[in-house]
Design a protein around this motif. Structure first.
Motif, short mmCIF file in Angstrom:
data_model
loop_
_atom_site.label_atom_id
_atom_site.label_comp_id
_atom_site.label_asym_id
_atom_site.label_seq_id
_atom_site.Cartn_x
_atom_site.Cartn_y
_atom_site.Cartn_z
N HIS A 1 0.89 -1.13 0.00
CA HIS A 1 0.00 0.00 0.00
C HIS A 1 0.93 1.18 0.00
O HIS A 1 1.78 1.33 0.87
N TYR A 2 0.83 1.98 -1.08
CA TYR A 2 1.77 3.08 -1.23
C TYR A 2 1.25 4.27 -0.46
O TYR A 2 0.18 4.80 -0.76
N LYS A 3 2.06 4.64 0.55
CA LYS A 3 1.65 5.75 1.42
C LYS A 3 2.35 7.03 1.02
O LYS A 3 3.51 7.02 0.61
N CYS A 4 1.62 8.11 1.12
CA CYS A 4 2.20 9.42 0.82
C CYS A 4 3.28 9.72 1.86
O CYS A 4 3.01 9.69 3.05
N PRO A 5 4.52 9.99 1.40
CA PRO A 5 5.58 10.28 2.36
C PRO A 5 5.33 11.60 3.10
O PRO A 5 5.93 11.87 4.12
N CYS A 6 4.42 12.41 2.56
CA CYS A 6 4.14 13.71 3.16
C CYS A 6 3.06 13.60 4.24
O CYS A 6 3.28 13.98 5.37
N CYS A 7 1.87 13.03 3.87
CA CYS A 7 0.79 13.03 4.83
C CYS A 7 0.34 11.63 5.24
O CYS A 7 -0.50 11.48 6.12
N GLY A 8 0.84 10.62 4.57
CA GLY A 8 0.50 9.26 4.98
C GLY A 8 -0.76 8.70 4.36
O GLY A 8 -1.13 7.56 4.59
N ALA A 9 -1.44 9.47 3.51
CA ALA A 9 -2.65 8.97 2.86
C ALA A 9 -2.28 8.02 1.72
O ALA A 9 -1.12 7.92 1.33
N ALA A 10 -3.27 7.33 1.17
CA ALA A 10 -3.01 6.36 0.09
C ALA A 10 -2.67 7.07 -1.21
O ALA A 10 -3.26 8.09 -1.54
N LEU A 11 -1.69 6.51 -1.93
CA LEU A 11 -1.31 7.07 -3.22
C LEU A 11 -1.94 6.23 -4.33
O LEU A 11 -2.00 5.01 -4.22
N THR A 12 -2.39 6.89 -5.39
CA THR A 12 -2.89 6.15 -6.55
C THR A 12 -2.19 6.63 -7.80
O THR A 12 -1.77 7.79 -7.89
N PHE A 13 -2.08 5.69 -8.80
CA PHE A 13 -1.43 6.05 -10.05
C PHE A 13 -2.37 6.92 -10.87
O PHE A 13 -3.51 6.54 -11.15
N GLY A 14 -1.93 8.12 -11.24
CA GLY A 14 -2.79 9.05 -11.97
C GLY A 14 -2.65 8.90 -13.47
O GLY A 14 -1.53 8.91 -13.99
N SER A 15 -3.81 8.78 -14.15
CA SER A 15 -3.76 8.59 -15.61
C SER A 15 -3.30 9.86 -16.32
O SER A 15 -2.75 9.80 -17.40
N GLN A 16 -3.53 11.03 -15.70
CA GLN A 16 -3.10 12.28 -16.31
C GLN A 16 -1.63 12.57 -16.02
O GLN A 16 -0.85 12.85 -16.90
N LEU B 1 2.46 8.89 -9.08
CA LEU B 1 1.61 8.52 -7.96
C LEU B 1 1.11 9.80 -7.29
O LEU B 1 1.89 10.65 -6.88
N ASP B 2 -0.22 9.94 -7.27
CA ASP B 2 -0.82 11.16 -6.74
C ASP B 2 -1.37 10.94 -5.34
O ASP B 2 -1.89 9.87 -5.03
N CYS B 3 -1.29 11.98 -4.54
CA CYS B 3 -1.93 11.93 -3.23
C CYS B 3 -3.17 12.82 -3.31
O CYS B 3 -3.08 14.01 -3.56
N ALA B 4 -4.33 12.19 -3.11
CA ALA B 4 -5.58 12.94 -3.20
C ALA B 4 -5.75 13.84 -1.99
O ALA B 4 -6.48 14.82 -2.01
N SER B 5 -5.04 13.50 -0.89
CA SER B 5 -5.22 14.20 0.37
C SER B 5 -4.45 15.51 0.43
O SER B 5 -5.02 16.56 0.72
N CYS B 6 -3.13 15.46 0.11
CA CYS B 6 -2.34 16.69 0.23
C CYS B 6 -1.97 17.28 -1.13
O CYS B 6 -1.37 18.33 -1.21
N GLY B 7 -2.35 16.57 -2.23
CA GLY B 7 -2.14 17.13 -3.56
C GLY B 7 -0.75 16.94 -4.12
O GLY B 7 -0.46 17.41 -5.22
N ASN B 8 0.12 16.26 -3.41
CA ASN B 8 1.46 16.02 -3.92
C ASN B 8 1.47 14.90 -4.95
O ASN B 8 0.62 14.01 -4.94
#
Lengths: 253, 365
Positions: B6-21, B25-32
């Motif tokens: 489970h890829y965690k955001c190194p910044c906020c710890g939320a889940a990362l998902t692969f972005g088609s755009q 790997l995007d973090c939906a939580s902190c926007g990184n």
């Protein structure tokens, strides 16, 4: 000027009783009895009234080597036969040969007559009258000609003509409707197996290493061309010296 | 129990998902957004402490699964909420059913199952949903209400395992061909038919002919969204799977090969036949195609699967998430079908007849 001269010539040529009372049966060969002539005149007058369509019957011993259809057309045109501006009508010219000469018949149609008397209609009428002409039974031949033309006229009413084309039009409508509906139905289905793998052919990988066209042998078939067996022949359309367009069929008997 | 990656955001710890755009790997939580290799390096540094955990098969013996079923089941622990995720052995990535966190199953795509490459998602979920709407647009025979009433039940981004077959084809084909000429001789029509034997030999190369390697995916559906451009494939990394579902193959390459051969042969035959020109007829008598230098690769292809429900029937649509090619059979309104057929018949047949009568009456015809 040329037209005027021709008209003058024709007027001189056709100085006959026909001009005066506009008979529709002009029996110059004298092959009809007075009764037969009167009966034909009466029949033609009735048809003319009902359909606004002229029928002219002309017999001649000889036309001095002229082309029958041109002679007939000029006779019709310069004597002012035919109904309306388009001179609707048809005529039958019989050259009886006076016992020894050429025996010719020709049908010439004018105006609406060109449509009523189609090629097939003329062939049918010819087939009908030729046996009587060959037996020199002119009155029957002419009577059957008049009946034949009347039958074609009866078939040429808007209702009858529409009834003839309606089944074809409806069939076309159903066919077009079915094609369009099936094309629209085809648009609904997009899940299909691929036939080949043409999208994955490597660019420039195709080359031919062998092209051989070996001639083996030739076979020949012969087929006899069927020709029209009828004695008459269609003259197609032509324009007489008066400038009026006609169609005709002519032949010998 | 194994931990699901489970890829965690190194910044906020939320889940990362692969972005088609973003193709990151995007973090939906902190926007990184993070490049794939950055996160992988980070992960491998952390994983070193926990790799000692061995693959453990969780038999739910006596609990309900039979021995046979259990062989095909795997259970993992969600790293986000700690719940147990039970999947079948072919699932390589999914979402936790409890917390919705994207989870990548370790080990499923390892060893022989490790794909050679992956084509990343280029089309987003929203684009897939819009494509469904466009797909329905302008379809005259679509039942009224299908567009408005149907409910999109599920949209899932799935990495489907494909076998890619590469081969060089040598073809040797013979055809019986004829040339026909006819002319008139007197009252006869003479037809001469010259007979030829044609031989065509040639070479054709195929790159990456795909065959669906998952028995769960409908093969016809998968062929319909082709072609994929495998030149744009990336080196495989499990990070691409984050946020999507993924499967490993369960149909062996050897079992997929006949289909690839069939398609290659059809294309070779058609290409060779196209070189025969200038003949009245040409009938193939012998077609020999030798396939050489065959190579197979395993690649994960991105597919958006959409399921909709309308009048108690499920309709399945698929979108090629690389090219946007969207397919799926739509229901046909039989009433509309007949309305079109009979409507046109009446319009052309009836209207034509009326017009004919009018023209006959006016003396135009």
């Amino acid at each position: 000027m040329k037209k005027f001269l021709a008209m003058l010539l024709m007027l001189l040529l056709f100085v006959s009783p026909a001009l005066a009372d506009q008979s529709r049966v002009i029996d110059e060969s004298d092959v009809l009895t007075a009764d037969q002539e009167a009966a034909l005149e009466k029949a033609i007058a009735l048809i003319g009234e009902q359909y606004q369509f002229d029928i002219l019957l002309l017999t001649k011993d000889s036309i001095d080597g002229k082309v029958p259809r041109y002679y007939a057309a000029d006779y019709y045109d310069y004597n002012g036969y035919g109904y309306g501006d388009s001179h609707d009508g048809t005529m039958l010219l019989l050259v009886t040969g006076g016992g020894e000469g050429n025996r010719d018949y020709t049908i010439v149609n004018t105006g609406k007559g060109e449509k009523v008397m189609s090629d097939s209609a003329m062939y049918e009428i010819e087939d009908d009258i030729l046996p009587y002409l060959r037996m020199s039974n002119y009155s029957t031949a002419m009577a059957r000609f008049v009946t034949g033309v009347e039958a074609r006229l009866a078939d040429y009413t808007p209702a009858r003509r529409t009834a003839k084309v309606a089944p074809i039009l409806i069939l076309i409508g159903v066919a077009v409707g079915a094609i369009v509906a099936l094309v629209l139905k085809g648009q609904m289905k997009t899940v299909r197996r691929k036939v080949g793998a043409s999208s994955y052919i490597r660019d420039g990988s195709f080359h031919l290493s062998r092209v051989q066209d070996i001639y083996l042998y030739t076979s020949t078939t012969r087929r006899k061309i069927e020709t029209q067996s009828s004695g008459g022949h269609g003259g197609g359309g032509f324009t007489g010296s008066s400038g009026t367009h006609h169609t005709s069929h002519s032949g010998k008997f | 129990m194994q931990q699901a990656a489970h890829y965690k955001c190194p910044c906020c710890g939320a889940a990362l998902t692969f972005g088609s755009q973003s193709q990151q790997l995007d973090c939906a939580s902190c926007g990184n957004s993070f490049p794939l290799d950055t996160i992988e390096q980070l992960e491998s540094a952390q994983v070193q402490n926990t790799t000692d955990e061995q693959l453990q098969w969780q038999y739910a013996g006596g609990g309900g699964y039979t021995q046979e079923e259990a062989v095909h089941l795997r259970s993992y622990r969600c790293q986000a909420c700690g719940a147990e995720i039970v999947t079948d052995e072919t699932v390589a990535a999914t979402e936790c059913v409890y917390c919705g966190n994207p989870s990548v199953m370790p080990g499923v795509l390892s060893g022989a199952y490790r794909p050679d490459a992956v084509i990343p998602f280029r089309k987003s979920k929203k684009e897939a949903q819009d494509a469904l709407r466009n797909h329905c647009k302008g379809k005259k025979l679509l039942p009224k209400g299908f567009m408005d009433e149907n409910r999109i039940e599920k949209v899932s981004g799935v990495y489907v395992p494909f076998w890619l077959f590469e081969a060089e084809a040598e073809a040797d084909c013979t055809y019986n061909a004829t040339k026909v000429s006819s002319h008139r001789e007197g009252n006869y029509m003479v037809t001469r038919t010259a007979h030829f034997l044609l031989r065509r030999g040639g070479h054709l190369g195929f790159k990456a002919v795909p065959v669906d390697g998952s028995s769960k995916m409908d093969d016809t559906l998968m062929e319909s969204i082709e072609p994929y451009d495998s030149d744009k494939a990336e080196q495989f990394s499990t990070a691409f799977l984050s946020g999507y579902q993924a499967q490993r193959y369960d149909v062996e390459a050897a079992d997929c090969q006949p289909r690839a051969n069939e398609r290659i042969r059809a294309s070779v035959s058609a290409t060779m036949a196209a070189t025969v020109a200038g003949y009245a007829t040409a009938v193939p008598v012998n077609t020999q195609i030798q396939l050489q230098h065959g190579q197979v690769r395993q690649v994960l292809m991105p597919v958006w699967m959409l399921n909709t429900r309308w009048q108690d029937k499920t309709y399945t649509f698929a979108m090629n998430a690389q090219t946007g090619q969207f397919i799926g059979d739509l229901p046909v309104d039989k009433g509309k079908f007949w309305k079109w057929l009979l409507g046109l018949a009446v319009l052309i047949g009836g209207g034509g007849t009326a017009l004919a009568y009018l023209l006959f009456n006016m003396g135009v015809l």
